[in-house]
Write a protein that holds these residues in place. Sequence first.
Motif, PDB file in Angstrom:
ATOM      1  N   GLY A 262      35.981  50.736  38.355  1.00  0.00           N
ATOM      2  CA  GLY A 262      36.632  50.705  36.958  1.00  0.00           C
ATOM      3  C   GLY A 262      38.378  51.373  37.755  1.00  0.00           C
ATOM      4  O   GLY A 262      37.936  50.046  39.166  1.00  0.00           O
ATOM      5  N   HIS A 263      38.966  51.091  37.682  1.00  0.00           N
ATOM      6  CA  HIS A 263      40.464  51.393  38.820  1.00  0.00           C
ATOM      7  C   HIS A 263      41.003  52.536  38.024  1.00  0.00           C
ATOM      8  O   HIS A 263      41.932  52.104  39.464  1.00  0.00           O
ATOM      9  CB  HIS A 263      41.180  50.253  38.153  1.00  0.00           C
ATOM     10  N   GLU A 264      40.825  53.369  38.093  1.00  0.00           N
ATOM     11  CA  GLU A 264      41.729  54.557  38.740  1.00  0.00           C
ATOM     12  C   GLU A 264      40.948  55.478  38.878  1.00  0.00           C
ATOM     13  O   GLU A 264      40.080  56.059  39.148  1.00  0.00           O
ATOM     14  CB  GLU A 264      41.257  55.560  35.996  1.00  0.00           C
ATOM     15  N   ASN A 315      31.823  44.534  45.064  1.00  0.00           N
ATOM     16  CA  ASN A 315      32.991  43.566  43.708  1.00  0.00           C
ATOM     17  C   ASN A 315      32.485  42.508  42.860  1.00  0.00           C
ATOM     18  O   ASN A 315      31.632  43.382  42.462  1.00  0.00           O
ATOM     19  CB  ASN A 315      33.906  42.829  45.084  1.00  0.00           C
ATOM     20  N   PHE A 316      33.382  42.756  41.961  1.00  0.00           N
ATOM     21  CA  PHE A 316      33.121  42.343  40.349  1.00  0.00           C
ATOM     22  C   PHE A 316      32.508  41.782  40.476  1.00  0.00           C
ATOM     23  O   PHE A 316      31.165  42.337  39.464  1.00  0.00           O
ATOM     24  CB  PHE A 316      34.353  41.214  40.399  1.00  0.00           C
ATOM     25  N   LEU A 317      31.945  40.507  41.309  1.00  0.00           N
ATOM     26  CA  LEU A 317      30.140  39.974  40.562  1.00  0.00           C
ATOM     27  C   LEU A 317      29.061  40.679  41.058  1.00  0.00           C
ATOM     28  O   LEU A 317      28.085  39.807  40.868  1.00  0.00           O
ATOM     29  CB  LEU A 317      30.728  38.251  41.253  1.00  0.00           C
ATOM     30  N   GLN A 336      39.433  48.342  32.806  1.00  0.00           N
ATOM     31  CA  GLN A 336      39.289  46.829  33.567  1.00  0.00           C
ATOM     32  C   GLN A 336      37.926  46.419  34.301  1.00  0.00           C
ATOM     33  O   GLN A 336      37.474  47.500  35.721  1.00  0.00           O
ATOM     34  CB  GLN A 336      40.420  47.149  34.614  1.00  0.00           C
ATOM     35  N   CYS A 337      37.964  45.160  34.436  1.00  0.00           N
ATOM     36  CA  CYS A 337      37.455  44.538  35.029  1.00  0.00           C
ATOM     37  C   CYS A 337      35.915  44.788  34.954  1.00  0.00           C
ATOM     38  O   CYS A 337      34.355  44.969  35.441  1.00  0.00           O
ATOM     39  CB  CYS A 337      37.305  44.626  36.466  1.00  0.00           C
ATOM     40  N   GLU A 338      35.298  45.599  33.549  1.00  0.00           N
ATOM     41  CA  GLU A 338      33.840  46.405  33.159  1.00  0.00           C
ATOM     42  C   GLU A 338      33.461  45.548  32.865  1.00  0.00           C
ATOM     43  O   GLU A 338      33.945  44.985  31.323  1.00  0.00           O
ATOM     44  CB  GLU A 338      34.044  47.813  33.218  1.00  0.00           C
ATOM     45  N   VAL A 446      44.676  38.268  48.286  1.00  0.00           N
ATOM     46  CA  VAL A 446      43.905  38.856  47.016  1.00  0.00           C
ATOM     47  C   VAL A 446      43.630  38.723  45.654  1.00  0.00           C
ATOM     48  O   VAL A 446      43.131  37.449  45.262  1.00  0.00           O
ATOM     49  CB  VAL A 446      45.490  39.996  46.544  1.00  0.00           C
ATOM     50  N   GLY A 447      43.014  39.824  44.843  1.00  0.00           N
ATOM     51  CA  GLY A 447      42.113  39.073  43.531  1.00  0.00           C
ATOM     52  C   GLY A 447      40.968  39.659  43.453  1.00  0.00           C
ATOM     53  O   GLY A 447      40.064  39.661  44.568  1.00  0.00           O
ATOM     54  N   CYS A 448      40.708  38.712  42.535  1.00  0.00           N
ATOM     55  CA  CYS A 448      39.149  39.110  41.627  1.00  0.00           C
ATOM     56  C   CYS A 448      38.389  37.896  42.070  1.00  0.00           C
ATOM     57  O   CYS A 448      38.113  36.630  43.424  1.00  0.00           O
ATOM     58  CB  CYS A 448      39.082  38.361  40.422  1.00  0.00           C
ATOM     59  N   ASN A 449      36.960  38.374  41.560  1.00  0.00           N
ATOM     60  CA  ASN A 449      36.435  36.421  41.566  1.00  0.00           C
ATOM     61  C   ASN A 449      36.145  36.572  40.476  1.00  0.00           C
ATOM     62  O   ASN A 449      36.523  36.994  39.633  1.00  0.00           O
ATOM     63  CB  ASN A 449      34.438  37.521  42.130  1.00  0.00           C
ATOM     64  N   GLY A 477      41.911  44.667  47.028  1.00  0.00           N
ATOM     65  CA  GLY A 477      41.346  44.328  45.572  1.00  0.00           C
ATOM     66  C   GLY A 477      39.673  43.902  46.053  1.00  0.00           C
ATOM     67  O   GLY A 477      39.687  43.644  47.027  1.00  0.00           O
ATOM     68  N   CYS A 478      39.227  43.273  45.054  1.00  0.00           N
ATOM     69  CA  CYS A 478      38.029  42.130  46.036  1.00  0.00           C
ATOM     70  C   CYS A 478      38.230  41.149  46.491  1.00  0.00           C
ATOM     71  O   CYS A 478      36.726  41.578  46.893  1.00  0.00           O
ATOM     72  CB  CYS A 478      37.203  41.231  44.106  1.00  0.00           C
ATOM     73  N   SER A 479      38.973  41.019  46.579  1.00  0.00           N
ATOM     74  CA  SER A 479      39.406  39.662  48.325  1.00  0.00           C
ATOM     75  C   SER A 479      39.190  40.661  49.449  1.00  0.00           C
ATOM     76  O   SER A 479      38.737  40.407  50.308  1.00  0.00           O
ATOM     77  CB  SER A 479      40.920  38.831  47.859  1.00  0.00           C
ATOM     78  N   SER A 519      44.313  48.757  46.203  1.00  0.00           N
ATOM     79  CA  SER A 519      43.647  47.988  44.823  1.00  0.00           C
ATOM     80  C   SER A 519      44.578  46.650  44.008  1.00  0.00           C
ATOM     81  O   SER A 519      45.682  46.652  44.879  1.00  0.00           O
ATOM     82  CB  SER A 519      43.225  49.006  43.428  1.00  0.00           C
ATOM     83  N   CYS A 520      43.971  47.247  42.916  1.00  0.00           N
ATOM     84  CA  CYS A 520      44.826  45.581  42.371  1.00  0.00           C
ATOM     85  C   CYS A 520      46.334  46.201  41.985  1.00  0.00           C
ATOM     86  O   CYS A 520      47.666  44.843  42.254  1.00  0.00           O
ATOM     87  CB  CYS A 520      44.305  45.419  41.057  1.00  0.00           C
ATOM     88  N   VAL A 521      46.295  47.565  41.989  1.00  0.00           N
ATOM     89  CA  VAL A 521      48.079  47.867  41.581  1.00  0.00           C
ATOM     90  C   VAL A 521      48.591  48.020  43.075  1.00  0.00           C
ATOM     91  O   VAL A 521      50.413  47.710  43.276  1.00  0.00           O
ATOM     92  CB  VAL A 521      47.739  49.337  40.987  1.00  0.00           C
ATOM     93  N   TRP A 555      40.369  33.795  41.313  1.00  0.00           N
ATOM     94  CA  TRP A 555      41.584  34.067  40.358  1.00  0.00           C
ATOM     95  C   TRP A 555      40.473  35.121  39.025  1.00  0.00           C
ATOM     96  O   TRP A 555      39.765  33.562  38.732  1.00  0.00           O
ATOM     97  CB  TRP A 555      42.836  34.809  40.482  1.00  0.00           C
ATOM     98  N   MET A 556      40.303  35.531  37.868  1.00  0.00           N
ATOM     99  CA  MET A 556      39.972  35.654  36.646  1.00  0.00           C
ATOM    100  C   MET A 556      40.858  36.278  35.760  1.00  0.00           C
ATOM    101  O   MET A 556      40.475  36.047  35.055  1.00  0.00           O
ATOM    102  CB  MET A 556      38.842  34.982  36.953  1.00  0.00           C
ATOM    103  N   SER A 557      41.661  37.184  36.580  1.00  0.00           N
ATOM    104  CA  SER A 557      41.870  38.196  35.320  1.00  0.00           C
ATOM    105  C   SER A 557      43.485  37.866  35.362  1.00  0.00           C
ATOM    106  O   SER A 557      43.936  37.828  36.087  1.00  0.00           O
ATOM    107  CB  SER A 557      41.922  39.801  36.113  1.00  0.00           C
ATOM    108  N   GLU A 558      43.619  38.306  33.749  1.00  0.00           N
ATOM    109  CA  GLU A 558      45.275  38.736  33.950  1.00  0.00           C
ATOM    110  C   GLU A 558      46.230  39.082  34.181  1.00  0.00           C
ATOM    111  O   GLU A 558      46.825  38.825  34.871  1.00  0.00           O
ATOM    112  CB  GLU A 558      45.511  38.871  31.829  1.00  0.00           C
ATOM    113  N   LYS A 559      45.629  40.392  34.846  1.00  0.00           N
ATOM    114  CA  LYS A 559      46.502  40.747  36.108  1.00  0.00           C
ATOM    115  C   LYS A 559      46.491  40.167  37.153  1.00  0.00           C
ATOM    116  O   LYS A 559      47.281  40.712  37.729  1.00  0.00           O
ATOM    117  CB  LYS A 559      45.388  42.356  36.445  1.00  0.00           C
ATOM    118  N   ALA A 560      46.017  39.551  37.504  1.00  0.00           N
ATOM    119  CA  ALA A 560      46.098  38.066  38.343  1.00  0.00           C
ATOM    120  C   ALA A 560      47.278  37.460  38.472  1.00  0.00           C
ATOM    121  O   ALA A 560      48.023  36.822  38.814  1.00  0.00           O
ATOM    122  CB  ALA A 560      45.239  37.564  39.331  1.00  0.00           C
TER     123      ALA A 560
END
Length: 650
Positions: A262-264, A315-317, A336-338, A446-449, A477-479, A519-521, A555-560
């Motif tokens: 997760g993220h927190e 990471n994410f995937l 987030q991202c689960e 930065v960013g996702c998978n 992040g996942c990068s 992390s992303c934040v 990227w895949m997330s709206e956060k990105a």
Amino acid sequence: MAETEAKSADQASVEMIEKAAAEGVETVFDRALKMKPCPIGAEGSCCKNCGMGPCRVQAPRKEGAVRPTGVCGATAETISARNFARMVAGGAAAHGDHARGVAELFLATAKGEVSDFEIKDEQKLYQLAMDFGVEIGNRDLKDIAIDVGEIAMAEFGRQEGEILFAKRAPLKRQELWRETGTMPRGIDREVVEIMHRTHIGVDQDYKSILKAAARCSLSDGWGGSMISTELQDIMFGDPVPVAGQINLGVLKEDHVNIIVHGHEPLLPEMLVVAAQDPEMRKYAESKGAKGINLAGMCCSANEILMRHGIPVAGNFLQQELAIITGAVEAMTVDVQCEMQSLVNVARCYHTKLITTDPRAHIEGAMHIEFEEHEALNIAKRILREAIDNFPNRRAQVQIPSQSIDTVVGFSHETINYLLGGLYRASYRPLNDNIINGRIRGIAGVVGCNNARTLHDDAHLKMILELIGNDVIVLTTGCSAMAAGKYGLLTPEAAHKYAGEGLASVCEAVGIPPVLHMGSCVDNSRILMAATAVVKDGGLGDDISDLPAAGAAPEWMSEKAISIGQYFVASGVYTVFGVTWPTLGSDEVTRELFEGFDEIFKGRWDFEQDPVKAAGKMIEHIDKKRKALGIDKKRERVLYDMAKRRELEAA
Ligand code: SF4
Ligand code: SF4
């Protein structure tokens, strides 16, 4: 085999994808093959903002053709801009809500209402107090912290004026935001305004919607995300370089394995404490395990890796793949991202999937709510669930052997210290090395998978191309995890993969050519690092003057999207890969790719080929060097996969 290899650049992941196939377990990779994206939605041409829709409004490709509209008359431009703005708002909301949880805990800690957390970084608290205009004098640390916490909480809902952290940006940037009407107010107000503007019948000028989306994203980058990073650092400690291990090989066959996903960082911080409790260890031994092995996944992983060196499983995937090892007793997920599919994958093994946040339940998962007043007890309860589950392993346990060393935890303060040395902490040596050309420029990757593209591959190709051309890379992040799995987060990587100039600087200072910033934040750390470079002088007087670029190749997330938009609105050329959400409207895409350059001196770009994308970033960096008068004619080294393999074989 060929099919599974085509899904991930990471051998540990490939091994687990094969295991899943052999055991009949469906993963995200299978679903991505089965579920083709809707072409109208993918290009941002579908509006479902009212009950007269959904309206599919694809702009005609032929000149002179009748331009369709939605039932309400909305044009393709309006619809595309609305969808884009809503993505920004979604991402900003996720970061903002995460940050609010951190601020609430910080305030409760300052007031002494919770006993399991403390203020670890007093220096950072004083710095923040100064930024917030809180009197320090001879006041008690606790009182200062309460004032800081209350101001932070109020920042989310700031109705008027300017968020306080905007003052941290270079002066020229602040002026630009004021002149363009994009200086952000509180994140709550900005997100609500985007949702209102994009409601049927409100803002129907795509340029106006996109500008509002920029303001909203700035309230994330310089507001929500930055508040979160700062308060987390004060409570849990400012990250400093720490060694860690990454990839699925960090799981241990003879230990109770618990993954925090997760993220927190709040619960993970407590699990770290609880896992060290001798009583918990004894309890694990009583069930036949040799110990307790805590590992992270996604950004919760980045947080505890950076602060405690707790290993990262992936990471994410890789979230489903970790369970498929058959060795995970429990996976906790917060926000987030689960993937919802985790519950089905967990059912195929013995893994207990435990949701811990009141905002994120998954049907079929066990729910143990994290409550800050009972933090340590709850962490122990979760550990006991995991330990009790150790004897229940039923599938064949197969843990990939891959795990690799990393050095992480480069906060912008650490970069300052490492480059400048104890008595003259400063960005000066970095600036000097950029000016003399040893370092060609700075890139934030930065960013996702994204399951629509080869897992990790674009991150690796892009980063290798950049460092091979003397561009230092800041990553989150996942990068960051992709880079770690390939060995790019170690000082040795400089000698192995970086161009001569960058390698010489990294070797002199002892840093990797790719700096893990969190992390992303924590992309807010990249904004702070860029600002520190501007303030140190010699490279222009705004972030947009720097030889710097940003990217999220998978990227895949709206956060990105929110992160990309605040990078752009802060003056950074930013290129995304995989897919681009406004392709349905040439006008909207042109505004983001060209128009924004005139407004923000930063702009978006889209390039699916990561090596070409890196080339565009290098071109941009060279253009900025030329404008600064520090250009030297130099060739771009093509650092492609063939060269990478050559290096590997050497
Ligand atoms: S807001 Fe307009 S374009 Fe969107 S669904 Fe409603 S009628 Fe269709
Ligand atoms: S980088 Fe993207 S996928 Fe990874 S944890 Fe952050 S938002 Fe999720």
